[in-house]
Design an enzyme around this catalytic site. Structure first.
Site, mmCIF file in Angstrom:
data_model
loop_
_atom_site.group_PDB
_atom_site.id
_atom_site.type_symbol
_atom_site.label_atom_id
_atom_site.label_comp_id
_atom_site.label_asym_id
_atom_site.label_seq_id
_atom_site.Cartn_x
_atom_site.Cartn_y
_atom_site.Cartn_z
ATOM 1 N N SER A 185 95.911 -15.743 -18.809
ATOM 2 C CA SER A 185 95.087 -16.393 -19.835
ATOM 3 C C SER A 185 95.840 -17.487 -20.589
ATOM 4 C CB SER A 185 94.553 -15.340 -20.808
ATOM 5 O OG SER A 185 95.623 -14.636 -21.416
ATOM 6 N N SER A 226 102.863 -17.747 -22.587
ATOM 7 C CA SER A 226 103.906 -18.748 -22.864
ATOM 8 C C SER A 226 103.271 -20.005 -23.448
ATOM 9 C CB SER A 226 104.663 -19.107 -21.581
ATOM 10 O OG SER A 226 105.423 -18.008 -21.161
ATOM 11 N N THR A 227 102.027 -20.287 -23.045
ATOM 12 C CA THR A 227 101.337 -21.456 -23.591
ATOM 13 C C THR A 227 101.311 -21.384 -25.115
ATOM 14 O OG1 THR A 227 99.938 -21.642 -21.635
ATOM 15 C CG2 THR A 227 99.104 -22.661 -23.659
ATOM 16 N N GLU A 249 111.559 -36.650 -24.990
ATOM 17 C CA GLU A 249 112.403 -35.453 -24.868
ATOM 18 C C GLU A 249 113.425 -35.742 -23.778
ATOM 19 O OE1 GLU A 249 109.845 -32.057 -24.281
ATOM 20 O OE2 GLU A 249 109.251 -32.022 -26.376
ATOM 21 N N HIS A 264 116.759 -23.014 -21.469
ATOM 22 C CA HIS A 264 116.576 -23.989 -22.542
ATOM 23 C C HIS A 264 117.877 -24.034 -23.340
ATOM 24 C CE1 HIS A 264 114.988 -26.254 -25.858
ATOM 25 N NE2 HIS A 264 113.855 -26.417 -25.197
ATOM 26 N N ARG A 284 118.098 -31.017 -19.096
ATOM 27 C CA ARG A 284 118.358 -29.700 -19.708
ATOM 28 C C ARG A 284 119.523 -28.952 -19.098
ATOM 29 N NH1 ARG A 284 112.416 -27.275 -21.041
ATOM 30 N NH2 ARG A 284 112.151 -28.763 -22.719
ATOM 31 N N HIS A 323 114.177 -19.851 -19.792
ATOM 32 C CA HIS A 323 113.003 -20.533 -20.346
ATOM 33 C C HIS A 323 111.891 -20.735 -19.314
ATOM 34 C CE1 HIS A 323 110.822 -23.124 -23.040
ATOM 35 N NE2 HIS A 323 110.944 -24.177 -22.268
ATOM 36 N N ARG A 325 112.942 -28.712 -14.031
ATOM 37 C CA ARG A 325 111.697 -29.283 -14.561
ATOM 38 C C ARG A 325 111.981 -30.285 -15.672
ATOM 39 N NH1 ARG A 325 108.478 -27.786 -19.025
ATOM 40 N NH2 ARG A 325 110.038 -26.189 -19.414
ATOM 41 N N SER A 337 105.225 -28.827 -17.968
ATOM 42 C CA SER A 337 104.613 -27.586 -17.471
ATOM 43 C C SER A 337 103.164 -27.419 -17.921
ATOM 44 C CB SER A 337 105.429 -26.371 -17.895
ATOM 45 O OG SER A 337 105.742 -26.447 -19.248
HETATM 46 C C1 SIN Z 1 110.508 -27.581 -25.980
HETATM 47 O O1 SIN Z 1 109.740 -27.744 -26.927
HETATM 48 O O2 SIN Z 1 111.681 -27.879 -25.998
HETATM 49 C C2 SIN Z 1 109.970 -26.926 -24.753
HETATM 50 C C3 SIN Z 1 109.176 -27.873 -23.985
HETATM 51 C C4 SIN Z 1 109.218 -27.520 -22.540
HETATM 52 O O3 SIN Z 1 109.857 -26.558 -22.144
HETATM 53 O O4 SIN Z 1 108.632 -28.271 -21.762
#
Ligand code: SIN
Length: 551
Positions: A43, A73-74, A144, A260, A306, A367, A402, A407
């Site tokens: 979900s 996770s969302t 990012e 992460h 990352r 993560h 990734r 995602s």
């Molecule tokens: C984050 O806010 O650093 C996570 C974003 C992500 O994992 O795509």
């Protein structure tokens, strides 16, 4: 196990075993059964968006989810959702950044699909009511790590996932799509290469059910719970990958786990994510001596990919003999920080840390799973009628690492494609062969809680961001020593989760041991560089026994 592209084959040490098809004894003739056209498992963004599109096309769809609808996770996603919608951006630039982060293992066709269809899907989400933050000129966009453009949309400052979850839940409610909470998918029912349904445990009523369905769509998320320190919710135990593997589906790229770099590391505090967007807004990483260090590791400094930031942090922690480094935002205006990162600021305040005045202790934590159930560009797995999208799937968009914020958009794009595909296919019938299993032994006295901790300890020690050959051997021994459990029935959900984690932990370890190079999220001390001969994907598939033995 095999390697695709016919470049060779790999024989594990018998550690990709002939595991059972199921983790429970059952007989579908004795279980209540329900027929649905489309069964969506999970979900989060991928599941609810897919269910919404199916229902909008008039199909009867049921969503089953392991706990409550928002335990995903969302819901926890902070940073945002990447889409090339900025004036100076383009799908081509997004494609290039995604391929570069993926370190040579992305499927360029899949990435092309992601970056070209992403903007449309994000706008669709906006049309459904998702309120992304805006500036005068339109959507507020940030950068990012490893993005060369400002292309991350966000909501509520740092509550992007919660806004998306809220939007989709509202739509699903309005369309009266049944969402069955506390329904755990124990195993898939596959006959003659076709998925016909799922064996589901209704935890509230404590009864097993059979869902028969024309199409089953796995969107059950990742497997952060393989590790003790993870940003993932407790439900992320890799169930979708494990059930698909047991059912005979190909799984791919499991050695690539993203850590992460910046997860809150307060003694006794939760492993709470400190979004990469904090570095995107100017946050500086400092070591225990207060010195910035990222420029020594990568020309992009704090916004390096990352895996690079993660390894740099670990190197600094080792050099200074500490358990964390520090993320410093004290030079940024306090009102801006509180406005831009309200969830992070409030959570830290509640834990006794004022981010406007104090540096934030951070360390890497598990993560995201880059690998998963292998799919094509329409979410089709190698089992007919079984589809997958979101973190549980591996369509090839993430490669070995990734790109940040790719995602959520992945869930939308491939969810949309699954619906396109199933709507253009003939509906087919809901088949109802009988299935049973009576082979599994009962167990007594297994402390599943202790076993889960032991498994996480193995993974933390040996399958983290830096992997050593002796550690990989040790982890293989651990998982091989627990193979006997696959001959035993799992008596309750906690045990089922442990079965799934053991299954997946073994596959991750096998893949990491097989890949004799370093690439993206997979780094080995004995092979510290990428090797051209390893520019290929590792696929695993359970060795099938004759299905006739089982039903
Ligand atoms: C984050 O806010 O650093 C996570 C974003 C992500 O994992 O795509």
């Amino acid at each position: 196990m095999r390697i695709n592209k016919s470049w060779g084959s790999w024989q594990g040490r018998g550690a990709c075993p002939v595991t059972g098809l199921y983790i429970l004894n059952f007989d579908t003739r004795q279980l209540p059964s329900e027929a649905v056209d489309y069964l969506v498992v999970g979900s989060g963004i991928a599941g609810l968006y897919t269910a919404y599109l199916l229902a909008r096309s008039g199909r009867r769809v049921v969503v089953v989810t392991k706990k409550m609808v928002e335990n995903t996770s969302t819901e926890r996603a902070q940073g945002g959702i990447a889409a090339a919608i900025g004036a100076s951006d383009s799908p081509l630039l997004h494609l290039q950044d995604t391929l570069r982060a993926g370190a040579g293992l992305c499927d360029p066709e899949a990435v092309q699909v992601l970056v070209t269809e992403g903007p449309y899907r994000v706008r669709h989400l906006v049309g459904m009511g998702a309120r992304f933050d805006r500036t005068d000129g339109g959507f507020a966009l940030v950068r990012e790590g490893a993005h060369r453009q400002r292309r991350i949309l966000y909501a509520g400052g740092d509550a992007t996932g919660a806004e998306i979850q809220r939007t989709l839940c509202r739509q699903v409610n309005e369309m009266k799509i049944p969402v069955l909470e506390n329904h755990f998918v124990v195993d898939l029912l596959v006959a003659h290469g076709q998925c016909c349904g799922a064996l589901v445990l209704d935890e509230t009523a404590n009864r097993l059910l059979v869902f028969r369905s024309r199409v089953i769509i796995l969107t059950s998320g990742g497997a952060g719970q393989l590790f003790r320190q993870t940003t993932n919710p407790p439900v992320a135990t890799g169930d979708g990958i494990a059930v698909a593997f047991r059912a005979g589906a190909e799984v791919a790229d499991l050695e690539f786990i993203q850590f992460h770099p910046t997860v809150l590391a307060l003694a006794d505090g939760p492993p709470f994510l400190i979004s990469e967007a904090v570095r995107g807004e100017g946050g500086i990483l400092r070591n225990a001596s207060g010195k910035p260090f990222m420029s020594r590791y990568h020309p992009d400094g704090e916004l390096a990919p990352r895996d690079v930031v993660t390894r740099a942090i670990l190197a600094e922690m080792r050099a200074t003999g500490t358990d964390s480094v520090f993320l410093d935002v004290t030079h940024l205006p306090a009102d801006k920080l509180r406005r831009r990162f309200p969830t992070i600021a409030q959570t830290c305040t509640a834990l006794g840390l004022d981010i406007c005045r104090e540096c934030i202790p951070v360390a890497p934590a598990a993560h995201y799973m880059m690998g998963g159930v292998r799919t094509n560009l329409y979410g089709e797995t190698t089992i007919e009628n079984l589809y997958a999208c979101g973190e549980v799937a591996c369509a090839g968009v993430h490669g070995a690492n990734r790109l940040a914020s790719n995602s959520l958009v992945d869930g939308l794009v491939f969810g949309g494609r699954i619906v396109e595909r199933v709507l253009t296919r003939s509906q087919g019938t809901i088949s109802d062969p009988d299935f049973s299993c009576a082979l599994l032994r009962a167990t007594a006295g297994i402390d599943y809680g202790a076993l889960r901790s032991a498994l996480q300890e193995q993974m933390d020690l040996n399958l983290g961001p830096i992997r050593e050959p002796s550690g990989l051997e040790q982890a293989l021994r651990f998982f091989e020593d627990h193979q006997y459990l696959h001959e035993c029935a799992a008596p309750h959900t906690e045990a089922m989760e442990v079965h799934n984690l053991l299954q997946l932990g073994l596959l991750v370890t096998e893949a990491a041991a097989a890949r004799r190079e370093s690439r993206g999220g997979h780094y080995r001390t004995d092979y510290p560089q990428p090797r051209e001969c390893w520019r290929k994907n590792l696929l695993f598939q359970r060795v099938r026994r004759d299905e006739q033995d089982y039903y």
